[in-house]
Design a protein around this motif. Structure first.
Motif, PDB file in Angstrom:
ATOM      1  N   TYR A  16       0.840  -1.202   0.000  1.00 55.44           N
ATOM      2  CA  TYR A  16       0.000   0.000   0.000  1.00 55.44           C
ATOM      3  C   TYR A  16       0.878   1.256   0.000  1.00 55.44           C
ATOM      4  CZ  TYR A  16      -2.897   3.748   1.851  1.00 55.44           C
ATOM      5  OH  TYR A  16      -3.512   4.963   2.041  1.00 55.44           O
ATOM      6  N   CYS A  17       1.909   1.265   0.835  1.00 59.36           N
ATOM      7  CA  CYS A  17       2.817   2.409   0.908  1.00 59.36           C
ATOM      8  C   CYS A  17       3.529   2.625  -0.427  1.00 59.36           C
ATOM      9  CB  CYS A  17       3.840   2.224   2.026  1.00 59.36           C
ATOM     10  SG  CYS A  17       3.139   2.340   3.676  1.00 59.36           S
ATOM     11  N   GLN A  18       3.922   1.539  -1.077  1.00 59.75           N
ATOM     12  CA  GLN A  18       4.557   1.653  -2.392  1.00 59.75           C
ATOM     13  C   GLN A  18       3.583   2.270  -3.397  1.00 59.75           C
ATOM     14  OE1 GLN A  18       5.810  -2.349  -3.238  1.00 59.75           O
ATOM     15  NE2 GLN A  18       7.887  -1.947  -2.508  1.00 59.75           N
ATOM     16  N   SER A  19       2.316   1.876  -3.324  1.00 58.85           N
ATOM     17  CA  SER A  19       1.323   2.406  -4.255  1.00 58.85           C
ATOM     18  C   SER A  19       1.080   3.898  -4.030  1.00 58.85           C
ATOM     19  CB  SER A  19       0.003   1.641  -4.146  1.00 58.85           C
ATOM     20  OG  SER A  19      -0.701   2.011  -2.969  1.00 58.85           O
ATOM     21  N   LYS A  20       1.402   4.382  -2.823  1.00 65.55           N
ATOM     22  CA  LYS A  20       1.268   5.801  -2.504  1.00 65.55           C
ATOM     23  C   LYS A  20       2.537   6.579  -2.866  1.00 65.55           C
ATOM     24  CE  LYS A  20      -2.036   7.060  -0.504  1.00 65.55           C
ATOM     25  NZ  LYS A  20      -3.235   7.629  -1.088  1.00 65.55           N
ATOM     26  N   ASN A  21       3.485   5.875  -3.497  1.00 66.52           N
ATOM     27  CA  ASN A  21       4.746   6.466  -3.946  1.00 66.52           C
ATOM     28  C   ASN A  21       5.568   7.094  -2.826  1.00 66.52           C
ATOM     29  OD1 ASN A  21       4.461   5.794  -6.706  1.00 66.52           O
ATOM     30  ND2 ASN A  21       2.975   7.457  -6.913  1.00 66.52           N
ATOM     31  N   THR A  26      11.657   5.966   3.280  1.00 65.10           N
ATOM     32  CA  THR A  26      10.498   5.847   4.164  1.00 65.10           C
ATOM     33  C   THR A  26      10.031   4.404   4.216  1.00 65.10           C
ATOM     34  OG1 THR A  26       9.820   8.124   3.725  1.00 65.10           O
ATOM     35  CG2 THR A  26       8.122   6.631   4.549  1.00 65.10           C
ATOM     36  N   LEU A  27       9.941   3.768   3.064  1.00 71.66           N
ATOM     37  CA  LEU A  27       9.523   2.366   3.006  1.00 71.66           C
ATOM     38  C   LEU A  27      10.472   1.485   3.810  1.00 71.66           C
ATOM     39  CD1 LEU A  27       8.564   2.096  -0.764  1.00 71.66           C
ATOM     40  CD2 LEU A  27       7.005   2.012   1.187  1.00 71.66           C
ATOM     41  N   SER A  28      11.749   1.714   3.652  1.00 66.80           N
ATOM     42  CA  SER A  28      12.740   0.927   4.380  1.00 66.80           C
ATOM     43  C   SER A  28      12.602   1.141   5.887  1.00 66.80           C
ATOM     44  CB  SER A  28      14.137   1.318   3.907  1.00 66.80           C
ATOM     45  OG  SER A  28      15.107   0.616   4.620  1.00 66.80           O
ATOM     46  N   SER A  29      12.396   2.374   6.298  1.00 67.57           N
ATOM     47  CA  SER A  29      12.237   2.678   7.716  1.00 67.57           C
ATOM     48  C   SER A  29      10.987   2.020   8.278  1.00 67.57           C
ATOM     49  CB  SER A  29      12.165   4.201   7.906  1.00 67.57           C
ATOM     50  OG  SER A  29      11.928   4.524   9.246  1.00 67.57           O
ATOM     51  N   TYR A  30       9.875   2.119   7.545  1.00 72.20           N
ATOM     52  CA  TYR A  30       8.627   1.473   7.984  1.00 72.20           C
ATOM     53  C   TYR A  30       8.834  -0.028   8.122  1.00 72.20           C
ATOM     54  CZ  TYR A  30       5.632   5.594   7.094  1.00 72.20           C
ATOM     55  OH  TYR A  30       5.033   6.821   7.120  1.00 72.20           O
TER      56      TYR A  30
END
Length: 54
Positions: A16-21, A26-30
Protein backbone atom coordinates in the motif's frame (compact mmCIF):
# COMPACT_ATOMS: atom_id res chain seq x y z
CA UNK A 1 8.08 -20.15 3.61
CA UNK A 2 4.55 -19.42 4.73
CA UNK A 3 3.89 -15.95 6.14
CA UNK A 4 2.17 -15.57 9.47
CA UNK A 5 -1.01 -13.52 9.49
CA UNK A 6 0.86 -10.55 11.00
CA UNK A 7 3.61 -10.82 8.37
CA UNK A 8 0.98 -10.97 5.63
CA UNK A 9 -0.58 -7.73 6.90
CA UNK A 10 2.86 -6.12 7.12
CA UNK A 11 3.57 -7.01 3.49
CA UNK A 12 0.13 -5.75 2.49
CA UNK A 13 0.78 -2.44 4.27
CA UNK A 14 4.17 -2.06 2.58
CA UNK A 15 2.58 -2.66 -0.83
CA UNK A 16 0.00 0.00 0.00
CA UNK A 17 2.82 2.41 0.91
CA UNK A 18 4.56 1.65 -2.39
CA UNK A 19 1.32 2.41 -4.26
CA UNK A 20 1.27 5.80 -2.50
CA UNK A 21 4.75 6.47 -3.95
CA UNK A 22 6.45 6.89 -0.61
CA UNK A 23 10.20 7.32 -0.82
CA UNK A 24 12.43 4.24 -0.68
CA UNK A 25 13.94 5.54 2.58
CA UNK A 26 10.50 5.85 4.16
CA UNK A 27 9.52 2.37 3.01
CA UNK A 28 12.74 0.93 4.38
CA UNK A 29 12.24 2.68 7.72
CA UNK A 30 8.63 1.47 7.98
CA UNK A 31 9.65 -2.08 7.13
CA UNK A 32 12.50 -2.16 9.64
CA UNK A 33 10.43 -0.64 12.46
CA UNK A 34 7.42 -2.86 11.86
CA UNK A 35 9.50 -6.03 11.60
CA UNK A 36 11.08 -5.20 14.96
CA UNK A 37 7.61 -4.60 16.39
CA UNK A 38 6.37 -7.96 15.05
CA UNK A 39 9.42 -9.70 16.49
CA UNK A 40 8.64 -8.16 19.88
CA UNK A 41 4.99 -9.22 19.66
CA UNK A 42 6.05 -12.79 18.95
CA UNK A 43 8.88 -12.98 21.50
CA UNK A 44 7.31 -11.12 24.41
CA UNK A 45 3.62 -11.87 23.93
CA UNK A 46 3.46 -14.95 21.71
CA UNK A 47 1.16 -13.06 19.36
CA UNK A 48 1.07 -14.45 15.82
CA UNK A 49 -2.62 -13.81 15.29
CA UNK A 50 -4.00 -10.37 14.44
CA UNK A 51 -6.93 -10.98 16.79
CA UNK A 52 -4.53 -11.10 19.76
CA UNK A 53 -3.20 -7.59 19.07
CA UNK A 54 -5.09 -4.89 20.92
Amino acid sequence: MKLSELEFHLEDFLLYCQSKNLSPKTLSSYEQSLKLFLACLKAEHGAEDVQRVR
